[in-house]
Design an enzyme around this catalytic site. Structure first.
Site, mmCIF file in Angstrom:
data_model
loop_
_atom_site.group_PDB
_atom_site.id
_atom_site.type_symbol
_atom_site.label_atom_id
_atom_site.label_comp_id
_atom_site.label_asym_id
_atom_site.label_seq_id
_atom_site.Cartn_x
_atom_site.Cartn_y
_atom_site.Cartn_z
ATOM 1 N N ASN A 297 25.492 36.487 7.524
ATOM 2 C CA ASN A 297 24.573 36.557 6.402
ATOM 3 C C ASN A 297 23.100 36.505 6.781
ATOM 4 O O ASN A 297 22.283 37.151 6.151
ATOM 5 C CB ASN A 297 24.856 35.425 5.412
ATOM 6 C CG ASN A 297 24.007 35.535 4.168
ATOM 7 O OD1 ASN A 297 24.060 36.542 3.481
ATOM 8 N ND2 ASN A 297 23.199 34.518 3.888
ATOM 9 N N GLU B 88 16.924 41.953 2.961
ATOM 10 C CA GLU B 88 16.951 40.639 3.630
ATOM 11 C C GLU B 88 16.343 40.740 5.028
ATOM 12 O O GLU B 88 16.053 41.819 5.522
ATOM 13 C CB GLU B 88 18.392 40.134 3.755
ATOM 14 C CG GLU B 88 18.759 38.989 2.838
ATOM 15 C CD GLU B 88 18.249 37.630 3.325
ATOM 16 O OE1 GLU B 88 17.419 37.605 4.250
ATOM 17 O OE2 GLU B 88 18.677 36.611 2.773
ATOM 18 N N ASP C 221 16.937 30.529 0.036
ATOM 19 C CA ASP C 221 17.435 31.707 0.744
ATOM 20 C C ASP C 221 16.782 31.748 2.126
ATOM 21 O O ASP C 221 16.750 30.730 2.816
ATOM 22 C CB ASP C 221 17.165 32.967 -0.080
ATOM 23 C CG ASP C 221 18.188 34.065 0.187
ATOM 24 O OD1 ASP C 221 18.350 34.445 1.357
ATOM 25 O OD2 ASP C 221 18.818 34.542 -0.764
ATOM 26 N N ARG D 53 31.600 37.367 6.521
ATOM 27 C CA ARG D 53 30.576 38.234 7.097
ATOM 28 C C ARG D 53 29.404 37.368 7.550
ATOM 29 O O ARG D 53 29.213 36.254 7.066
ATOM 30 C CB ARG D 53 30.082 39.266 6.090
ATOM 31 C CG ARG D 53 29.341 38.682 4.886
ATOM 32 C CD ARG D 53 28.698 39.793 4.072
ATOM 33 N NE ARG D 53 28.086 39.328 2.844
ATOM 34 C CZ ARG D 53 26.863 38.815 2.746
ATOM 35 N NH1 ARG D 53 26.113 38.667 3.833
ATOM 36 N NH2 ARG D 53 26.374 38.435 1.576
ATOM 37 N N ASP E 100 33.227 35.844 -1.117
ATOM 38 C CA ASP E 100 33.237 35.306 -2.476
ATOM 39 C C ASP E 100 32.566 33.934 -2.556
ATOM 40 O O ASP E 100 32.757 33.203 -3.531
ATOM 41 C CB ASP E 100 34.675 35.202 -2.999
ATOM 42 C CG ASP E 100 35.340 36.570 -3.147
ATOM 43 O OD1 ASP E 100 34.619 37.537 -3.484
ATOM 44 O OD2 ASP E 100 36.551 36.669 -2.929
#
Length: 279
Positions: free
Chosen positions: A103, A19, A199, A101, A121
């Site tokens: 990202n 990423e 994304d 977290r 999750d």
């Protein structure tokens, strides 16, 4: 007429969740992260990994800094990482929230850092988008997010683009480049002809958005008005992000989950990463 291009494998680097590619024009290197493994890779334009820093926890973004190191957005918050590999805590934004977290993140045209969080999750609405200012002071700017993802700014700095993967759209906000203030929602670009999720993204020198498609095997280029005009086919199911760099900043570097680094030559250029200006 819509164009179609094919990306080529640059480096078969083992990364479960590659990423956040960023081209450091001053040093002529590409940096990117393997999020869950907590690794920060620094590569040449040809794909050779020059060095790897292994962090003790997940790293959502490693933003090049003016001193040659990085600003990390990790599982606890923000840290600095020097070129030698030593990390120092800056702000423990979510250290008391182990279910969250960071990202993805990026610096705006003035070197302010932005980064967003998500639930491990993918619980709906658990994430936030933060801005890091001098002090250091962190400000939550958007809340109720699910998978805080791609960020980018228009060439004039007056628009900020942002993707929440769960919504399958990219939002454009008015942006005050002098203050870092986020203004009104200007427009929304819906994903076209794909069931994939948005994304990471970058913005080219023409103001068009290059959007990586998780589950879509492609990068899509959208005009500022939201028209899909270019498709870059990538031989990987999960395409995660992209950036411009290399000679003349005309190469599109593309990260993926588990399939390595790819490149394409789309015939346009884009800006290098803006270094984090520090606090």
């Amino acid at each position: 007429m819509r164009r179609s291009l094919d990306a080529e494998l640059l480096a078969d680097v083992a990364a479960d969740l590659g990423e956040g590619p960023a081209w450091d024009a001053e040093r002529g290197v590409l940096s990117w992260v393997d999020i869950l493994a907590g690794r920060v890779h620094v590569s040449s334009a040809s794909g050779e990994v020059l060095r790897t820093h292994t962090h003790g926890r997940a790293v959502g973004a490693a933003l090049p800094a003016g001193d040659g190191g990085f600003l990390l957005a990790d599982a606890d918050g923000f840290e600095t990482l020097c070129e030698e590999g030593d990390a120092s805590a800056l702000l423990a934004v979510i250290a008391d929230r182990p279910e969250l977290r960071f990202n993805d993140g990026k610096c705006d045209p003035r070197g302010r850092a932005w980064a967003g969080t998500m639930h491990n999750d993918c619980a709906p609405g658990a994430g936030k988008l933060y801005r890091l200012d001098a002090g250091p002071v962190v400000t939550p700017v958007l809340s109720g997010l699910t998978v805080s993802n791609g960020l980018g700014w228009s060439p004039d700095g007056g628009t900020m683009w942002f993707a929440d993967s769960a919504k399958r759209q990219v939002s454009a906000f008015d942006y005050d480049i002098e203050t870092g203030g986020l203004g009104a929602l200007r427009r929304v670009t819906e994903l076209q002809q794909t069931a994939a999720s948005p994304d990471g993204l970058c913005v080219d020198d023409d103001g068009c958005i290059w959007l990586a498609l998780w589950g879509g095997g492609a990068v899509h280029r959208y005009t500022p008005g939201g028209c899909l005009d270019t498709v870059v086919r990538v031989p990987a199911d999960h395409v995660t992000s992209c950036c411009f760099g290399g000679r003349g900043q005309s190469t599109l570097f593309i990260t993926t989950a588990r399939r390595g680094l790819f490149t394409a030559e789309p015939g346009v250029t884009g800006p290098a990463a803006v270094p984090w200006r520090g606090v």
